[in-house]
Design a protein around this motif. Structure first.
Motif, PDB file in Angstrom:
ATOM      1  N   ALA A 100       0.806  -1.232   0.000  1.00  0.00           N
ATOM      2  CA  ALA A 100       0.000   0.000   0.000  1.00  0.00           C
ATOM      3  C   ALA A 100       0.832   1.272   0.000  1.00  0.00           C
ATOM      4  O   ALA A 100       0.392   2.311   0.476  1.00  0.00           O
ATOM      5  N   GLU A 101       2.027   1.220  -0.566  1.00  0.00           N
ATOM      6  CA  GLU A 101       2.850   2.424  -0.731  1.00  0.00           C
ATOM      7  C   GLU A 101       2.574   3.014  -2.108  1.00  0.00           C
ATOM      8  O   GLU A 101       2.598   2.300  -3.109  1.00  0.00           O
ATOM      9  N   VAL A 102       2.310   4.301  -2.166  1.00  0.00           N
ATOM     10  CA  VAL A 102       2.072   4.972  -3.437  1.00  0.00           C
ATOM     11  C   VAL A 102       3.410   5.109  -4.170  1.00  0.00           C
ATOM     12  O   VAL A 102       4.378   5.627  -3.619  1.00  0.00           O
ATOM     13  N   ILE A 103       3.446   4.636  -5.422  1.00  0.00           N
ATOM     14  CA  ILE A 103       4.674   4.794  -6.219  1.00  0.00           C
ATOM     15  C   ILE A 103       4.466   5.709  -7.425  1.00  0.00           C
ATOM     16  O   ILE A 103       5.429   6.138  -8.043  1.00  0.00           O
ATOM     17  N   TYR A 104       3.204   6.013  -7.742  1.00  0.00           N
ATOM     18  CA  TYR A 104       2.939   6.905  -8.864  1.00  0.00           C
ATOM     19  C   TYR A 104       1.500   7.394  -8.755  1.00  0.00           C
ATOM     20  O   TYR A 104       0.610   6.631  -8.389  1.00  0.00           O
ATOM     21  N   SER A 105       1.274   8.636  -9.090  1.00  0.00           N
ATOM     22  CA  SER A 105      -0.078   9.173  -9.112  1.00  0.00           C
ATOM     23  C   SER A 105      -0.146  10.287 -10.148  1.00  0.00           C
ATOM     24  O   SER A 105       0.798  11.068 -10.291  1.00  0.00           O
ATOM     25  N   VAL A 106      -1.234  10.326 -10.867  1.00  0.00           N
ATOM     26  CA  VAL A 106      -1.461  11.373 -11.856  1.00  0.00           C
ATOM     27  C   VAL A 106      -2.962  11.664 -11.869  1.00  0.00           C
ATOM     28  O   VAL A 106      -3.779  10.781 -11.621  1.00  0.00           O
ATOM     29  N   ASN A 107      -3.306  12.928 -12.156  1.00  0.00           N
ATOM     30  CA  ASN A 107      -4.722  13.269 -12.259  1.00  0.00           C
ATOM     31  C   ASN A 107      -4.991  13.925 -13.598  1.00  0.00           C
ATOM     32  O   ASN A 107      -4.083  14.121 -14.405  1.00  0.00           O
ATOM     33  N   ASP A 108      -6.243  14.265 -13.836  1.00  0.00           N
ATOM     34  CA  ASP A 108      -6.642  14.815 -15.130  1.00  0.00           C
ATOM     35  C   ASP A 108      -5.915  16.116 -15.458  1.00  0.00           C
ATOM     36  O   ASP A 108      -5.527  16.345 -16.603  1.00  0.00           O
ATOM     37  N   ARG A 109      -5.679  16.954 -14.477  1.00  0.00           N
ATOM     38  CA  ARG A 109      -5.002  18.232 -14.730  1.00  0.00           C
ATOM     39  C   ARG A 109      -3.522  18.031 -15.059  1.00  0.00           C
ATOM     40  O   ARG A 109      -2.969  18.718 -15.903  1.00  0.00           O
ATOM     41  N   GLN A 110      -2.873  17.099 -14.369  1.00  0.00           N
ATOM     42  CA  GLN A 110      -1.452  16.850 -14.612  1.00  0.00           C
ATOM     43  C   GLN A 110      -1.219  16.193 -15.961  1.00  0.00           C
ATOM     44  O   GLN A 110      -0.235  16.473 -16.631  1.00  0.00           O
ATOM     45  N   SER A 111      -2.098  15.290 -16.343  1.00  0.00           N
ATOM     46  CA  SER A 111      -1.874  14.510 -17.557  1.00  0.00           C
ATOM     47  C   SER A 111      -2.165  15.296 -18.815  1.00  0.00           C
ATOM     48  O   SER A 111      -1.506  15.098 -19.829  1.00  0.00           O
ATOM     49  N   GLY A 112      -3.188  16.149 -18.779  1.00  0.00           N
ATOM     50  CA  GLY A 112      -3.551  16.903 -19.966  1.00  0.00           C
ATOM     51  C   GLY A 112      -4.280  16.064 -21.005  1.00  0.00           C
ATOM     52  O   GLY A 112      -4.499  16.507 -22.119  1.00  0.00           O
ATOM     53  N   ALA A 113      -4.637  14.832 -20.676  1.00  0.00           N
ATOM     54  CA  ALA A 113      -5.337  13.947 -21.608  1.00  0.00           C
ATOM     55  C   ALA A 113      -6.253  13.023 -20.818  1.00  0.00           C
ATOM     56  O   ALA A 113      -6.012  12.741 -19.653  1.00  0.00           O
ATOM     57  N   ASP A 114      -7.310  12.561 -21.493  1.00  0.00           N
ATOM     58  CA  ASP A 114      -8.215  11.625 -20.842  1.00  0.00           C
ATOM     59  C   ASP A 114      -7.955  10.184 -21.271  1.00  0.00           C
ATOM     60  O   ASP A 114      -8.647   9.273 -20.833  1.00  0.00           O
ATOM     61  N   SER A 115      -6.977   9.978 -22.135  1.00  0.00           N
ATOM     62  CA  SER A 115      -6.549   8.627 -22.526  1.00  0.00           C
ATOM     63  C   SER A 115      -5.062   8.521 -22.258  1.00  0.00           C
ATOM     64  O   SER A 115      -4.297   9.424 -22.609  1.00  0.00           O
ATOM     65  N   PHE A 116      -4.650   7.427 -21.641  1.00  0.00           N
ATOM     66  CA  PHE A 116      -3.241   7.265 -21.309  1.00  0.00           C
ATOM     67  C   PHE A 116      -2.911   5.792 -21.164  1.00  0.00           C
ATOM     68  O   PHE A 116      -3.792   4.948 -21.050  1.00  0.00           O
ATOM     69  N   THR A 117      -1.607   5.523 -21.179  1.00  0.00           N
ATOM     70  CA  THR A 117      -1.097   4.175 -20.938  1.00  0.00           C
ATOM     71  C   THR A 117       0.052   4.275 -19.955  1.00  0.00           C
ATOM     72  O   THR A 117       0.928   5.127 -20.099  1.00  0.00           O
ATOM     73  N   LEU A 118       0.011   3.422 -18.947  1.00  0.00           N
ATOM     74  CA  LEU A 118       1.097   3.309 -17.977  1.00  0.00           C
ATOM     75  C   LEU A 118       1.799   1.980 -18.214  1.00  0.00           C
ATOM     76  O   LEU A 118       1.143   0.942 -18.281  1.00  0.00           O
ATOM     77  N   ARG A 119       3.102   2.007 -18.334  1.00  0.00           N
ATOM     78  CA  ARG A 119       3.879   0.774 -18.438  1.00  0.00           C
ATOM     79  C   ARG A 119       4.484   0.513 -17.063  1.00  0.00           C
ATOM     80  O   ARG A 119       5.303   1.289 -16.571  1.00  0.00           O
ATOM     81  N   LEU A 120       4.076  -0.580 -16.451  1.00  0.00           N
ATOM     82  CA  LEU A 120       4.578  -0.963 -15.133  1.00  0.00           C
ATOM     83  C   LEU A 120       5.705  -1.959 -15.312  1.00  0.00           C
ATOM     84  O   LEU A 120       5.537  -2.981 -15.978  1.00  0.00           O
ATOM     85  N   SER A 121       6.856  -1.658 -14.731  1.00  0.00           N
ATOM     86  CA  SER A 121       8.029  -2.523 -14.808  1.00  0.00           C
ATOM     87  C   SER A 121       8.594  -2.705 -13.422  1.00  0.00           C
ATOM     88  O   SER A 121       8.443  -1.848 -12.550  1.00  0.00           O
TER      89      SER A 121
END
Length: 187
Positions: A100-121
């Protein structure tokens, strides 16, 4: 008198230990148990939208009118891609480790787009970093998305659309349920 003081101190110490165990370990244990049940029902590396009941049990502090989509990811076999198309309005995507440790967070204002892809490695260990200093760079971005390195192999990606207005929850849930979480091929 000394005997009463001794037993009062023992009782106080036991009460403090019980309180610490309850507040520090029980919530984590209950959360892990809920995640295990969700993994059994929905599988790993697949995206699903929580039912209102699942959402209330897992996130009791969140408004019940919101829509929560989730992917329980497992990086043991390789990278995982989370692709989402979000409704108009505020949304939050957060990646957590299994602890339960946050490693990444983004919201609509930060992203600038409503479609996105996150690659988890999987993040390389210090030894792996030293041994493969000339290896391929796993932090490179993928098309229309971001790369996230996880220090552990398992975790969860949560996409939350907090407060759809009346009558919008069902269409928002339909759009969010079209999101994907899957192992990446050809790594």
């Amino acid at each position: 008198m000394k005997r009463h003081a001794f037993w009062a101190a023992v009782a106080l110490a036991l009460a403090a230990a019980a309180h610490a165990a309850f507040t520090l370990y029980l919530p984590s244990w209950l959360f892990s148990r809920e995640l295990a049940a969700l993994a059994q029902n929905h599988g790993r590396n697949s995206f699903f939208v929580l039912s209102p009941g699942e959402q209330a049990r897992l996130f009791p502090g969140m408004p019940r009118s919101g829509v929560t989509g989730m992917c329980l990811f497992d990086l043991m076999a390789g990278d995982v891609a989370v692709s989402a198309a979000m409704p108009d309005g505020p949304w939050i995507a957060t990646i957590y480790t299994s602890e339960a440790e946050v490693i990444y967070s983004v919201n609509d204002r930060q992203s600038g787009a409503d479609s996105f892809t996150l690659r988890l490695s999987r993040a390389p260990s210090l030894a792996e970093q030293i041994l493969s200093a000339t290896g391929p760079d796993k932090t490179q971005d993928i098309a229309s998305g971001w790369a996230v390195l996880s220090p552990v192999a398992q975790g969860l990606a949560i996409i939350w659309y907090p407060d759809p207005s009346a009558g919008v929850r069902a269409p928002a849930a339909d759009l969010i349920s079209a999101s994907r979480c899957s192992a990446m091929s050809g790594q």
